[in-house]
Design a protein around this motif. Structure first.
Motif, PDB file in Angstrom:
ATOM      1  N   ALA A 134       0.685  -1.212   0.256  1.00 38.48           N
ATOM      2  CA  ALA A 134       0.330   0.304  -0.543  1.00 38.48           C
ATOM      3  C   ALA A 134       0.777   1.265   0.084  1.00 38.48           C
ATOM      4  CB  ALA A 134      -0.896   0.095   1.412  1.00 38.48           C
ATOM      5  N   LEU A 135       1.954   1.174   0.728  1.00 45.11           N
ATOM      6  CA  LEU A 135       3.426   2.930   0.908  1.00 45.11           C
ATOM      7  C   LEU A 135       3.749   2.850  -0.328  1.00 45.11           C
ATOM      8  CD1 LEU A 135       3.374   4.147   2.443  1.00 45.11           C
ATOM      9  CD2 LEU A 135       5.393   3.306   3.701  1.00 45.11           C
ATOM     10  N   LEU A 136       4.142   1.715  -1.152  1.00 47.11           N
ATOM     11  CA  LEU A 136       5.058   1.376  -2.745  1.00 47.11           C
ATOM     12  C   LEU A 136       3.450   2.055  -4.036  1.00 47.11           C
ATOM     13  CD1 LEU A 136       6.880  -1.198  -2.634  1.00 47.11           C
ATOM     14  CD2 LEU A 136       8.046   0.818  -2.189  1.00 47.11           C
ATOM     15  N   THR A 137       2.718   1.816  -3.317  1.00 45.64           N
ATOM     16  CA  THR A 137       1.150   1.613  -4.420  1.00 45.64           C
ATOM     17  C   THR A 137       1.366   3.930  -3.958  1.00 45.64           C
ATOM     18  OG1 THR A 137       0.132   0.547  -5.037  1.00 45.64           O
ATOM     19  CG2 THR A 137      -0.646   2.704  -5.565  1.00 45.64           C
ATOM     20  N   LEU A 138       0.798   4.793  -3.211  1.00 43.18           N
ATOM     21  CA  LEU A 138       1.148   5.793  -2.871  1.00 43.18           C
ATOM     22  C   LEU A 138       2.436   6.336  -2.634  1.00 43.18           C
ATOM     23  CD1 LEU A 138      -0.651   5.283   1.085  1.00 43.18           C
ATOM     24  CD2 LEU A 138      -1.646   5.897  -0.829  1.00 43.18           C
ATOM     25  N   ILE A 139       3.185   6.159  -2.931  1.00 47.15           N
ATOM     26  CA  ILE A 139       4.787   6.824  -3.229  1.00 47.15           C
ATOM     27  C   ILE A 139       4.883   6.976  -4.644  1.00 47.15           C
ATOM     28  CG2 ILE A 139       6.700   6.451  -3.262  1.00 47.15           C
ATOM     29  CD1 ILE A 139       7.193   4.848   0.100  1.00 47.15           C
ATOM     30  N   PHE A 140       4.708   5.519  -5.445  1.00 45.91           N
ATOM     31  CA  PHE A 140       4.994   5.982  -7.016  1.00 45.91           C
ATOM     32  C   PHE A 140       4.260   6.012  -7.313  1.00 45.91           C
ATOM     33  CE2 PHE A 140       8.467   3.039  -5.313  1.00 45.91           C
ATOM     34  CZ  PHE A 140       9.571   3.701  -6.318  1.00 45.91           C
ATOM     35  N   THR A 141       2.896   6.481  -7.251  1.00 41.76           N
ATOM     36  CA  THR A 141       1.848   7.438  -7.679  1.00 41.76           C
ATOM     37  C   THR A 141       1.849   8.338  -8.055  1.00 41.76           C
ATOM     38  OG1 THR A 141       0.314   5.653  -7.031  1.00 41.76           O
ATOM     39  CG2 THR A 141      -1.028   7.926  -7.335  1.00 41.76           C
ATOM     40  N   GLY A 142       2.452   9.112  -6.770  1.00 43.54           N
ATOM     41  CA  GLY A 142       2.692  10.176  -6.376  1.00 43.54           C
ATOM     42  C   GLY A 142       4.370  10.971  -7.330  1.00 43.54           C
ATOM     43  N   ILE A 143       5.579  10.002  -8.095  1.00 42.58           N
ATOM     44  CA  ILE A 143       6.898  10.003  -7.867  1.00 42.58           C
ATOM     45  C   ILE A 143       5.480  10.834  -9.861  1.00 42.58           C
ATOM     46  CG2 ILE A 143       8.538   9.009  -9.099  1.00 42.58           C
ATOM     47  CD1 ILE A 143       8.990   7.941  -6.679  1.00 42.58           C
ATOM     48  N   GLY A 144       4.918   8.907  -9.883  1.00 44.89           N
ATOM     49  CA  GLY A 144       4.005   9.902 -11.632  1.00 44.89           C
ATOM     50  C   GLY A 144       3.556  10.673 -11.534  1.00 44.89           C
ATOM     51  N   PHE A 145       2.878  11.557 -10.587  1.00 40.53           N
ATOM     52  CA  PHE A 145       2.420  13.080 -10.204  1.00 40.53           C
ATOM     53  C   PHE A 145       3.200  13.287 -10.913  1.00 40.53           C
ATOM     54  CE2 PHE A 145      -2.266  13.312  -9.729  1.00 40.53           C
ATOM     55  CZ  PHE A 145      -3.012  12.210  -9.449  1.00 40.53           C
ATOM     56  N   VAL A 146       4.565  13.696  -9.906  1.00 39.47           N
ATOM     57  CA  VAL A 146       5.386  14.502 -10.540  1.00 39.47           C
ATOM     58  C   VAL A 146       6.109  14.805 -11.802  1.00 39.47           C
ATOM     59  CG1 VAL A 146       7.576  15.207  -9.696  1.00 39.47           C
ATOM     60  CG2 VAL A 146       6.207  14.742  -8.246  1.00 39.47           C
ATOM     61  N   PHE A 147       6.364  13.538 -12.243  1.00 42.13           N
ATOM     62  CA  PHE A 147       6.478  13.659 -13.919  1.00 42.13           C
ATOM     63  C   PHE A 147       5.425  13.891 -14.789  1.00 42.13           C
ATOM     64  CE2 PHE A 147       9.793   9.593 -12.668  1.00 42.13           C
ATOM     65  CZ  PHE A 147      10.857  10.432 -12.754  1.00 42.13           C
ATOM     66  N   GLY A 148       4.508  13.434 -14.446  1.00 37.61           N
ATOM     67  CA  GLY A 148       3.357  13.909 -15.508  1.00 37.61           C
ATOM     68  C   GLY A 148       2.645  15.261 -15.296  1.00 37.61           C
ATOM     69  N   LEU A 149       3.426  16.232 -14.265  1.00 37.01           N
ATOM     70  CA  LEU A 149       3.503  17.578 -13.667  1.00 37.01           C
ATOM     71  C   LEU A 149       4.394  18.061 -14.590  1.00 37.01           C
ATOM     72  CD1 LEU A 149       1.656  17.620 -10.479  1.00 37.01           C
ATOM     73  CD2 LEU A 149       0.358  18.311 -12.362  1.00 37.01           C
TER      74      LEU A 149
END
Length: 263
Positions: A134-149
């Motif tokens: 669960a924690l890795l999902t939250l972390i890497f979704t956030g990293i994906g948002f950073v790359f996307g933005l």
């Protein structure tokens, strides 16, 4: 309240799209197969954690990036409403990260229940593996948002950075550290290697799992150094604390990018 309204809309949209259900089914089938052919108890949890450490970062980052590109018109529509950007960012992030986390927990949890692994295995071990997923999902979704933005106007760049980051963190990281140790073997490298291991959330999650199951042979160089330097109890606390720091940093950076972004 505004954030919850955005969350509810996105959850309904994701369920209508069916892909989140397919994502959960993939975990269900993989977990069922690992339990049937790989055994139960700690062996099953280790097999699940190995799949989790490779699969979750890749899927979470890719979906995080693609979600922003595919939702551009929706984001622009919401920005035209009387909504503050902080609430909108929270709603967009939570609307993707929470369903991804739930899909993982349901997909892995259901086979653990009906196969009896949940009863026969130490509850703390199961909780650590599920919690790390669960924690890795939250972390890497956030990293994906950073790359996307960061690369909002260049889809290829955003996806490219996501794939390269996953390849580096999940596949090449330990090999590069071993190359560093081999090259500079005459120098005391334990503390630098320890510091380097904190820069990789996947490595931190792997160290937590292996410290819990006490399997030093599978730790790799960074895991062995971590265990020797901190010991099991303190090592798990330090690794967990660094993972939560990793959770906060992408969200902070993503929020700043979103507040400044000219859509």
């Amino acid at each position: 309240m505004k954030t919850m309204t955005i969350l509810k809309y996105q959850w309904k949209d994701l369920i209508r799209g069916k892909w989140i259900i397919g994502y959960a089914l993939i975990y269900l089938l993989l977990t069922d197969a690992l339990i049937r052919f790989g055994g139960t108890g700690p062996k099953a949890m280790l097999s699940i954690s190995n799949i989790m450490l490779l699969f979750i970062p890749l899927v979470s980052m890719i979906y995080g990036v693609l979600f922003l590109y595919q939702s551009r018109e929706f984001i622009e529509l919401l920005l035209a409403q009387p909504l503050d950007r902080k609430s909108l960012f929270k709603g967009l992030y939570g609307g993707l990260a929470i369903p991804l986390t739930a899909a993982f927990l349901v997909g892995v949890g259901v086979p653990l229940i009906y196969s009896g692994v949940l009863v026969s295995t130490d509850a703390v071990s199961v909780a650590i593996v599920l919690g790390l997923g669960a924690l890795l999902t939250l972390i890497f979704t956030g990293i994906g948002f950073v790359f996307g933005l960061r690369y909002f106007d260049d889809k290829v760049k955003g996806l490219g950075f996501s794939l390269v980051s996953w390849l580096l963190l999940a596949v090449l990281y330990d090999g590069l550290i071993l190359l560093l140790v081999f090259t500079l073997g005459d120098y005391p490298l334990e503390k630098p290697v320890l510091a380097i291991s904190l820069l990789n959330p996947i490595d931190l999650a792997r160290i937590l799992v292996l410290l819990k199951f006490d399997i030093s042979a599978l730790m790799g160089y960074t895991g062995a150094v971590f265990s020797r330097f901190f010991g099991s109890g303190l090592g798990m606390s330090v690794a967990a604390g660094c993972l939560f720091l990793w959770l906060g940093l992408p969200l902070w950076r993503g929020n700043r990018l979103f507040l400044r972004k000219d859509f």
